[in-house]
Write a protein that holds these residues in place. Structure first.
Motif: not given
Ligand code: 7PM
Length: 260
Positions: A80-100
């Motif tokens: 994702t490129s969206k800060p709001g999605v990064m934050s919610a995804a990490v809260d849900a258990g994601a542990s890395m950001i892949n931003d094109v």
């Protein structure tokens, strides 16, 4: 890194995994096949694809991240490129950001700094709408290197730890076939950053430009390009066909690193 597109319009898997149930089945298969990371994406970066809202992106990805998390410890990356999605995804258990978009959207660097998770910074010329119109470079390898240098410096100055950064030249993102070929040949020059190098070539149109194959016919070409990328020093390969790609990159890596 196994690709899990949760979009109705992804170019190479036709939105096959759009429902959370189907996405989970596909994630399970990639985990069985030996994936080390699952890359969950809810926004299509297909050339000309429509932008979607944060809410729409979250509706797509959060149930999938939660379902994978509920049964596996596999690291999940959020495409994702969206800060709001990064934050919610990490809260849900994601542990890395892949931003094109390499954290260039407003608030993205700050969010990555706050989340303290690994981030892949990818090069793209132009945006998804326009990138394939007429890509031009004097020297594509030098250009990509310069861009990544700037983004790395910017992110570190903003407080991101250097050891959290992964780099990616962005095959197919604002590049002609000749640009993609030059990048693959010159991939080793990106090792100068001494950061992990991620490469995504799976089913990409550069294979079609060389061989004229449709998207579901590009498996062997994808595997070959992945093997070359690992030979050149890539340490993470983003791929659709996990079992086949893993076998290829394992032998490539073992030959490259064997003592004699
Ligand atoms: C159209 C063009 C549709 C490209 C889909 C794609 C990469 C990525 C993607 C990559 C990293 C695809 C791509 N490609 N993230 N996300 N590196 N880090 O083939 O090369 O899935 S989207």
């Amino acid at each position: 890194m196994g690709i899990l597109n949760v979009t109705p319009d992804s170019f190479s898997d036709g939105g096959d995994f759009f429902s959370p149930e189907k996405a989970l089945l596909h994630a399970r298969q990639m985990i069985r096949e030996g994936a080390a990371i699952i890359d969950v994406g809810g926004e299509s970066t297909r050339p000309g694809a429509a932008m979607i809202s944060v809410d729409e992106e979250l509706t797509r990805i959060i149930p999938v991240i939660e379902a994978i998390k509920a049964e596996s410890d596999i690291p999940i990356s959020i495409d994702t490129s969206k800060p709001g999605v990064m934050s919610a995804a990490v809260d849900a258990g994601a542990s890395m950001i892949n931003d094109v978009r390499a954290l260039q959207e407003a608030g993205a660097v700050e969010m990555a700094v706050a989340l303290q998770v690994p981030v892949c910074l990818m090069h793209m010329q132009g945006g998804p709408q326009t990138m394939q119109l007429e890509p031009q470079y004097d020297d594509v390898v030098l250009h990509v290197k310069g861009f990544l240098q700037q983004r790395i410096d910017h992110c570190i100055a903003a407080g991101l730890l250097r050891e959290l950064i992964v780099i990616d030249p962005g095959f197919g993102f604002g590049k002609t076939l000749a640009h993609n070929q030059a990048l693959l040949r010159g991939l080793g020059q990106l090792l100068q950053f001494e950061l992990p190098l991620l490469v995504g070539v799976s089913r990409k149109s550069m294979i079609a430009h060389m061989l004229g194959l449709k998207v579901d016919e590009r498996r062997y070409g994808s595997i070959s390009l992945a093997s070359i990328a690992v030979w050149q020093g890539a340490s993470i390969i983003r791929a659709h066909d996990v079992a086949a790609t893993l076998q290829a990159v394992q032998v490539s890596y073992m030959c490259r690193t064997a003592g004699n």
